[in-house]
Scaffold this motif. Structure first.
Motif, PDB file in Angstrom:
ATOM      1  N   ALA A  35      18.763  40.435  43.013  1.00 47.94           N
ATOM      2  CA  ALA A  35      17.812  39.649  42.236  1.00 47.94           C
ATOM      3  C   ALA A  35      16.437  39.630  42.904  1.00 47.94           C
ATOM      4  CB  ALA A  35      18.328  38.227  42.057  1.00 47.94           C
ATOM      5  N   VAL A  36      16.409  39.461  44.211  1.00 47.48           N
ATOM      6  CA  VAL A  36      15.128  39.461  44.937  1.00 47.48           C
ATOM      7  C   VAL A  36      14.450  40.814  44.789  1.00 47.48           C
ATOM      8  CG1 VAL A  36      14.129  39.410  47.259  1.00 47.48           C
ATOM      9  CG2 VAL A  36      15.715  37.633  46.548  1.00 47.48           C
ATOM     10  N   PHE A  37      15.194  41.908  44.903  1.00 43.60           N
ATOM     11  CA  PHE A  37      14.616  43.248  44.757  1.00 43.60           C
ATOM     12  C   PHE A  37      14.062  43.446  43.352  1.00 43.60           C
ATOM     13  CE2 PHE A  37      14.805  47.716  43.685  1.00 43.60           C
ATOM     14  CZ  PHE A  37      14.123  48.283  44.744  1.00 43.60           C
ATOM     15  N   LYS A  38      14.817  42.985  42.355  1.00 46.03           N
ATOM     16  CA  LYS A  38      14.369  43.150  40.964  1.00 46.03           C
ATOM     17  C   LYS A  38      13.048  42.434  40.738  1.00 46.03           C
ATOM     18  CE  LYS A  38      15.693  42.063  36.183  1.00 46.03           C
ATOM     19  NZ  LYS A  38      14.370  42.185  35.738  1.00 46.03           N
ATOM     20  N   PHE A  39      12.941  41.188  41.173  1.00 45.06           N
ATOM     21  CA  PHE A  39      11.748  40.407  40.873  1.00 45.06           C
ATOM     22  C   PHE A  39      10.571  40.715  41.786  1.00 45.06           C
ATOM     23  CE2 PHE A  39      15.103  37.622  39.051  1.00 45.06           C
ATOM     24  CZ  PHE A  39      14.712  37.775  37.729  1.00 45.06           C
ATOM     25  N   THR A  40      10.814  41.224  42.998  1.00 38.41           N
ATOM     26  CA  THR A  40       9.702  41.487  43.907  1.00 38.41           C
ATOM     27  C   THR A  40       9.275  42.947  43.937  1.00 38.41           C
ATOM     28  OG1 THR A  40      11.176  41.774  45.792  1.00 38.41           O
ATOM     29  CG2 THR A  40      10.296  39.563  45.409  1.00 38.41           C
ATOM     30  N   ALA A  42      10.983  45.884  41.558  1.00 38.20           N
ATOM     31  CA  ALA A  42      11.174  46.658  40.330  1.00 38.20           C
ATOM     32  C   ALA A  42      10.262  46.189  39.201  1.00 38.20           C
ATOM     33  CB  ALA A  42      12.630  46.595  39.893  1.00 38.20           C
ATOM     34  N   ASP A  43      10.214  44.902  38.938  1.00 34.55           N
ATOM     35  CA  ASP A  43       9.382  44.413  37.832  1.00 34.55           C
ATOM     36  C   ASP A  43       7.883  44.653  38.073  1.00 34.55           C
ATOM     37  OD1 ASP A  43      11.582  43.711  36.387  1.00 34.55           O
ATOM     38  OD2 ASP A  43      11.439  41.561  36.800  1.00 34.55           O
ATOM     39  N   PRO A  44       7.341  44.369  39.270  1.00 31.28           N
ATOM     40  CA  PRO A  44       5.926  44.696  39.486  1.00 31.28           C
ATOM     41  C   PRO A  44       5.637  46.191  39.376  1.00 31.28           C
ATOM     42  CG  PRO A  44       6.636  43.129  41.132  1.00 31.28           C
ATOM     43  CD  PRO A  44       7.857  43.559  40.385  1.00 31.28           C
ATOM     44  N   ARG A  45       6.576  47.026  39.797  1.00 33.69           N
ATOM     45  CA  ARG A  45       6.381  48.474  39.691  1.00 33.69           C
ATOM     46  C   ARG A  45       6.345  48.905  38.225  1.00 33.69           C
ATOM     47  NH1 ARG A  45      10.364  51.798  43.287  1.00 33.69           N
ATOM     48  NH2 ARG A  45       9.106  50.806  44.875  1.00 33.69           N
ATOM     49  N   LYS A  46       7.256  48.366  37.410  1.00 38.02           N
ATOM     50  CA  LYS A  46       7.247  48.677  35.974  1.00 38.02           C
ATOM     51  C   LYS A  46       5.941  48.227  35.335  1.00 38.02           C
ATOM     52  CE  LYS A  46      12.186  48.259  35.130  1.00 38.02           C
ATOM     53  NZ  LYS A  46      13.212  47.428  34.467  1.00 38.02           N
ATOM     54  N   ARG A  47       5.472  47.047  35.717  1.00 36.55           N
ATOM     55  CA  ARG A  47       4.214  46.526  35.179  1.00 36.55           C
ATOM     56  C   ARG A  47       3.036  47.421  35.569  1.00 36.55           C
ATOM     57  NH1 ARG A  47       4.070  41.836  37.672  1.00 36.55           N
ATOM     58  NH2 ARG A  47       6.149  41.269  37.019  1.00 36.55           N
ATOM     59  N   ALA A  48       3.033  47.887  36.826  1.00 40.16           N
ATOM     60  CA  ALA A  48       1.935  48.744  37.294  1.00 40.16           C
ATOM     61  C   ALA A  48       1.922  50.074  36.543  1.00 40.16           C
ATOM     62  CB  ALA A  48       2.078  48.988  38.797  1.00 40.16           C
ATOM     63  N   TYR A  49       3.101  50.669  36.317  1.00 40.57           N
ATOM     64  CA  TYR A  49       3.161  51.908  35.548  1.00 40.57           C
ATOM     65  C   TYR A  49       2.687  51.680  34.113  1.00 40.57           C
ATOM     66  CZ  TYR A  49       5.426  55.037  38.877  1.00 40.57           C
ATOM     67  OH  TYR A  49       5.680  55.846  39.935  1.00 40.57           O
ATOM     68  N   ALA A  50       3.116  50.592  33.491  1.00 40.46           N
ATOM     69  CA  ALA A  50       2.703  50.304  32.117  1.00 40.46           C
ATOM     70  C   ALA A  50       1.192  50.116  32.040  1.00 40.46           C
ATOM     71  CB  ALA A  50       3.422  49.060  31.607  1.00 40.46           C
ATOM     72  N   ASP A  51       0.611  49.395  32.999  1.00 41.78           N
ATOM     73  CA  ASP A  51      -0.841  49.198  33.013  1.00 41.78           C
ATOM     74  C   ASP A  51      -1.577  50.512  33.211  1.00 41.78           C
ATOM     75  OD1 ASP A  51      -0.453  46.516  32.643  1.00 41.78           O
ATOM     76  OD2 ASP A  51      -0.737  45.992  34.762  1.00 41.78           O
ATOM     77  N   PHE A  52      -1.057  51.377  34.082  1.00 37.97           N
ATOM     78  CA  PHE A  52      -1.699  52.665  34.333  1.00 37.97           C
ATOM     79  C   PHE A  52      -1.713  53.516  33.070  1.00 37.97           C
ATOM     80  CE2 PHE A  52      -1.273  57.170  35.404  1.00 37.97           C
ATOM     81  CZ  PHE A  52      -2.454  57.372  36.081  1.00 37.97           C
ATOM     82  N   TYR A  53      -0.579  53.601  32.391  1.00 36.70           N
ATOM     83  CA  TYR A  53      -0.496  54.474  31.231  1.00 36.70           C
ATOM     84  C   TYR A  53      -1.155  53.889  29.986  1.00 36.70           C
ATOM     85  CZ  TYR A  53       2.132  57.970  33.661  1.00 36.70           C
ATOM     86  OH  TYR A  53       2.490  58.948  34.526  1.00 36.70           O
ATOM     87  N   LYS A  54      -1.498  52.599  29.981  1.00 33.58           N
ATOM     88  CA  LYS A  54      -2.295  52.038  28.890  1.00 33.58           C
ATOM     89  C   LYS A  54      -3.707  52.611  28.914  1.00 33.58           C
ATOM     90  CE  LYS A  54      -0.108  47.546  28.517  1.00 33.58           C
ATOM     91  NZ  LYS A  54      -0.237  46.142  28.899  1.00 33.58           N
ATOM     92  N   ARG A  55      -4.240  52.812  30.111  1.00 37.73           N
ATOM     93  CA  ARG A  55      -5.618  53.282  30.262  1.00 37.73           C
ATOM     94  C   ARG A  55      -5.718  54.774  30.567  1.00 37.73           C
ATOM     95  NH1 ARG A  55      -5.298  48.664  33.392  1.00 37.73           N
ATOM     96  NH2 ARG A  55      -5.175  49.950  35.242  1.00 37.73           N
TER      97      ARG A  55
END
Length: 79
Positions: A35-40, A42-55
């Motif tokens: 759970a700690v790995f997922k929230f600290t 995996a989720d921020p990494r997914k968010r960073a990839y999504a933000d990168f590919y939006k722009r």
């Protein structure tokens, strides 16, 4: 039994007793670590990839690399 002798250790069922104590602790630690790995991580990494590919503009990136001469088979545009 002599006065200074130690009693024999009880070996029957030792593994089962130890597992009954340690197995729930191992599961709790494993789940909390996941759970700690997922929230600290995996989720921020997914968010960073999504933000990168939006722009991200692939054609703009391709044109910049073509102008820089990165590709051997594509000539720079003569503008």
């Amino acid at each position: 039994m002599p006065a200074g002798a130690l009693p024999k250790p009880v070996m029957r069922g030792l593994l089962a007793r130890r597992l009954r104590f340690h197995l729930p602790i191992a599961f709790i630690l494993a789940l909390s670590t996941a759970a700690v790995f997922k929230f600290t991580v995996a989720d921020p990494r997914k968010r960073a990839y999504a933000d990168f590919y939006k722009r991200y503009d692939a054609m703009k990136e391709f044109e910049a690399m073509r102008e820089a001469g990165v590709f051997e088979s594509v000539r720079p545009s003569g503008k």
